[in-house]
Design an enzyme around this catalytic site. Structure first.
Site, PDB file in Angstrom:
ATOM      1  N   ASP A  48       0.779  -1.256   0.000  1.00 17.58           N
ATOM      2  CA  ASP A  48       0.000   0.000   0.000  1.00 17.58           C
ATOM      3  C   ASP A  48       0.808   1.303   0.000  1.00 17.58           C
ATOM      4  OD1 ASP A  48      -1.446  -2.174   0.850  1.00 17.58           O
ATOM      5  OD2 ASP A  48      -2.337  -1.181   2.557  1.00 17.58           O
ATOM      6  N   GLU A 230     -10.655  -2.436   3.934  1.00 14.74           N
ATOM      7  CA  GLU A 230      -9.346  -1.922   4.355  1.00 14.74           C
ATOM      8  C   GLU A 230      -9.151  -0.516   3.790  1.00 14.74           C
ATOM      9  OE1 GLU A 230      -6.588  -5.860   4.571  1.00 14.74           O
ATOM     10  OE2 GLU A 230      -6.863  -5.110   2.559  1.00 14.74           O
TER      11      GLU A 230
HETATM   12  C1  FRU Z   1      -3.963  -3.638   2.610  1.00 11.13           C
HETATM   13  C2  FRU Z   1      -3.358  -4.056   3.930  1.00 11.13           C
HETATM   14  C3  FRU Z   1      -3.749  -3.095   5.021  1.00 11.13           C
HETATM   15  C4  FRU Z   1      -2.645  -3.248   6.019  1.00 11.13           C
HETATM   16  C5  FRU Z   1      -1.444  -3.477   5.125  1.00 11.13           C
HETATM   17  C6  FRU Z   1      -0.403  -4.386   5.706  1.00 11.13           C
HETATM   18  O1  FRU Z   1      -3.259  -4.077   1.503  1.00 11.13           O
HETATM   19  O2  FRU Z   1      -3.761  -5.378   4.243  1.00 11.13           O
HETATM   20  O3  FRU Z   1      -5.040  -3.313   5.550  1.00 11.13           O
HETATM   21  O4  FRU Z   1      -2.486  -2.132   6.835  1.00 11.13           O
HETATM   22  O5  FRU Z   1      -1.944  -4.023   3.924  1.00 11.13           O
HETATM   23  O6  FRU Z   1       0.746  -4.398   4.930  1.00 11.13           O
END
Ligand code: FRU
Length: 507
Positions: A48, A230
Site C-alpha cells: 500500500d 481496508e
Molecule cells: C492492505 C493491507 C492493510 C494493512 C497493510 C499491511 O493491503 O492489508 O489493511 O495495513 O496491507 O501491509
C-alpha cells in the site's frame, strides 16, 4: 614523492569506484520488467501507498515496505519524494517497527496549529497516524493486536519521532481494526479519522490527534462485501460548484475481476456521519491490479490518487526478484455523472506529459481483421502511450506482440458495451491460476465517440477510457518488450484517430 603517487592512485581508484557504482545504478533501473514510468524502490517488497502529503513544495509518498525481503515481511514505511508526482527520489526508510508491532498503513497530516503539542520552537509538525500490528499477540491468539499509533516529524518528513504514549487509539478486541486516514475538517474544527473495521468504516474525531472519540459507523451490508474492508479515505470533491464527499473503501477480495480492488461511495458527510447518495457497486479501477488506493493530503482543491499496482491473489509470487510490485501512475480525481448517478473519474496528472518525447498521429484507419500499424508509427518502444478514438458502433482490439509471440490485447466490445484487457497470452502467466485472464469493465459514458488512452510500461498497462470514466490496470510479464502493434475488429471498424507517443523513462 612516494606519498604523491599514493594519493594519485587513491584518486584513480576512487574515480573507478564511483563509475562502477554509477553503472550498477543504471543497470539497477533497467532490469527485465522494471517499470520505467512508475515508481519502484530499488529493491524489495512494496504494498500500500501510505501517508501521502504535499508539504513545502514537495510531494511525499510513504509505502508499506519490507526493508530486507522481496516478500511481505517486517513491514515498515518506505519513503520517496517528488516535485511533480512523475519523477521520484528514493529516500531512506521513514518508520521502522518497534515493540508495539509492525508499521501498517496510515496517513500523514500537517498539524499547522500544533493542536497535538508535538511541534517545537515554533515549528509545526507533520504527524503520521498508522496501525501497529503486533505479530506476537496475534500468534498468541489474542484479538487486540491492531492499535493506532502516531509519530511526528519536525524536518518536513525526513526523520520521524515516535510519540511516547503510543498507541493513541487502542483496539476494542476486533482483529481487523486498521488503516487510519486522517484529515482536518474545517467546518467542525476537528480531525476526522476513517478506520477500517472488518466490514464497515468507523469515523472518529479529535481536537489534538491524540484523544479520539467515536462518531459513527458506515457500510455494513452496503456496497461490495466480497472480502474485508481496508484502507478507507474520506474527502470532499466539488461537482458543478456543489461540495460532495467521496469515500474510498479498499476491499479484499471481492474486486470486479477477482481479488483486491478499490470501491467507492459518493455522499454527504456532516462532520459525524457519512450518508451515501447511492449504494450501487462502483470501482475506481476495474482492472485486476489497483489496490489500497488513497489520496494526497494538503493539495488545496485538487485530489491526487495513487494505488498499489498488484493484487493480493499473487502479489508475493509475481516473477520479479530484486523488487516486488509497484504503484499506478498518479491520477487526478474528479466527479462526473452517468445515468443520473455520480461517478469518480480518474485521469493521469497533466505533468505526465513531460515524459512525451515524440508523437505520431494516424487518422481514418479501417481496422479489419488484421491491420499492422507498427510501420506507420515511428520508433514504437516501451514505455509508450496510445490515444484512440472511434464511433460507438465499432469494436476494436489493439494487440501488442513481441518476438516470443506473446500478445497483450486491449479493446472495446460494442455489443456488450464494455472494455477488456486480455493477458492470457501476454508472457509469463503460470505463477498463479488466476493470472491468465480476460478482465472486463463496463462503459460508463453515453457519448457517441469512444476514447481510449493506454499507458504501456515494461510490466503494466493502464487504460483510461472516456476521459477517465472507466479505468483498468493490469500487470503483465512479457519475456521481451512488445514491438508490434496490430488493430483488428469483428467488422470493418473505422478508427477516427490514433495517436502514439513515445515516452522517456523516469530513471
Ligand atoms: C492492505 C493491507 C492493510 C494493512 C497493510 C499491511 O493491503 O492489508 O489493511 O495495513 O496491507 O501491509
Amino acid at each position: 614523492m612516494k606519498m604523491k603517487y599514493f594519493y594519485f592512485h587513491l584518486i584513480i581508484l576512487n574515480i573507478i569506484f564511483v563509475q562502477l557504482n554509477a553503472q550498477k545504478l543504471i543497470k539497477s533501473n533497467q532490469e527485465k520488467f522494471r517499470p520505467q514510468i512508475h515508481f519502484t524502490p530499488e529493491k524489495n517488497w512494496v504494498n500500500d501507498p501510505n501517508g501521502m502529503i504535499f508539504y513545502n513544495g514537495t510531494y511525499h509518498l510513504f509505502f508499506q515496505h519490507s526493508p530486507n525481503a522481496s516478500v511481505w515481511k517486517d513491514i515498515s514505511w518506505g519513503h520517496a519524494t517528488s516535485k511533480d508526482l512523475v519523477n521520484w527520489t528514493r529516500k531512506p526508510i521513514a518508520i521502522y517497527p518497534d515493540s508495539l508491532g509492525l508499521i501498517f498503513s496510515g496517513s500523514v497530516v500537517f498539524d499547522k496549529f500544533n493542536t497535538s503539542g508535538l511541534g517545537k520552537n515554533g515549528v509545526a509538525p507533520l504527524v503520521a497516524i498508522y496501525t501497529q500490528h503486533d505479530m506476537l499477540k496475534e500468534k498468541s491468539g489474542r484479538n487486540d493486536f491492531q492499535n493506532q499509533s502516531i509519530a511526528f516529524s519536525l524536518d518536513g518528513g525526513e526523520h520521524w519521532n515516535k510519540y511516547v504514549n503510543n498507541p493513541v487509539l487502542k483496539s476494542p478486541g476486533i482483529r481487523d481494526f486498521r488503516d487510519p486516514k486522517v484529515f482536518w475538517n474545517k467546518s467542525t474544527n476537528k480531525w476526522i479519522m476513517s478506520l477500517a473495521v472488518v466490514d464497515h468504516i468507523s469515523f472518529y474525531s479529535s481536537k489534538d490527534l491524540i484523544n479520539w472519540t467515536k462518531e459513527s459507523d458506515f457500510g455494513t451490508g452496503l456496497g461490495n462485501h466480497g472480502g474485508v474492508w481496508e484502507c478507507p479515505d474520506l474527502f470532499p470533491l466539488k461537482f458543478e460548484g456543489k461540495q460532495l464527499w467521496a469515500l474510498l473503501v479498499n476491499t479484499n477480495p471481492g474486486g470486479p475481476n477477482k481479488g483486491s480492488a478499490t470501491q467507492y461511495f459518493i455522499g454527504n458527510f456532516d462532520g459525524k456521519k457519512f450518508v451515501p447518495y447511492s449504494t450501487d457497486e462502483k470501482w475506481i479501477d476495474y482492472g485486476p491490479d489497483e489496490y489500497a488506493g488513497v489520496t494526497w493530503e494538503n493539495t488545496a482543491n485538487k485530489k491526487y490518487f495513487i494505488g498499489w499496482m498488484s493484487n493480493w491473489m499473487y502479489a508475493n509470487i509475481v516473477p520479479t526478484e530484486k523488487w516486488r510490485n509497484s504503484f499506478t501512475l498518479t491520477r487526478e480525481l474528479s466527479i462526473g455523472k452517468f445515468k443520473n448517478d455520480f461517478i469518480i473519474k480518474s485521469n493521469p496528472i497533466s505533468a505526465i506529459k513531460s515524459l512525451e518525447v515524440d508523437s505520431e498521429e494516424l487518422t481514418s484507419l479501417i481496422s479489419s481483421s488484421d491491420l499492422n500499424i507498427t510501420n506507420k508509427i515511428k520508433n514504437f518502444t516501451v514505455p509508450s502511450k496510445i490515444e484512440i478514438e472511434f464511433e460507438k458502433n465499432n469494436d476494436v482490439i489493439i494487440c501488442f506482440a513481441n518476438k516470443n509471440k506473446e500478445q497483450l490485447k486491449v479493446g472495446f466490445d460494442d455489443l456488450k458495451n464494455q472494455f477488456f484487457i486480455d493477458r492470457t497470452k501476454s508472457g509469463i502467466t503460470d505463477f498463479h491460476k488466476d493470472f491468465a485472464t480476460v478482465s472486463i469493465a463496463p462503459r460508463l459514458c453515453d457519448n457517441s465517440k469512444v476514447k481510449m488512452t493506454l499507458y504501456l510500461d515494461k510490466s503494466s498497462i493502464e487504460l483510461y477510457a472516456d476521459d477517465g470514466s472507466t479505468v483498468m490496470t493490469s500487470i503483465i510479464f512479457p519475456n521481451s518488450d512488445y514491438n508490434t502493434v496490430n488493430l483488428s475488429s469483428k467488422k470493418n471498424s473505422k478508427i477516427n484517430k490514433l495517436k502514439y507517443f513515445q515516452l522517456k523513462s523516469i530513471w
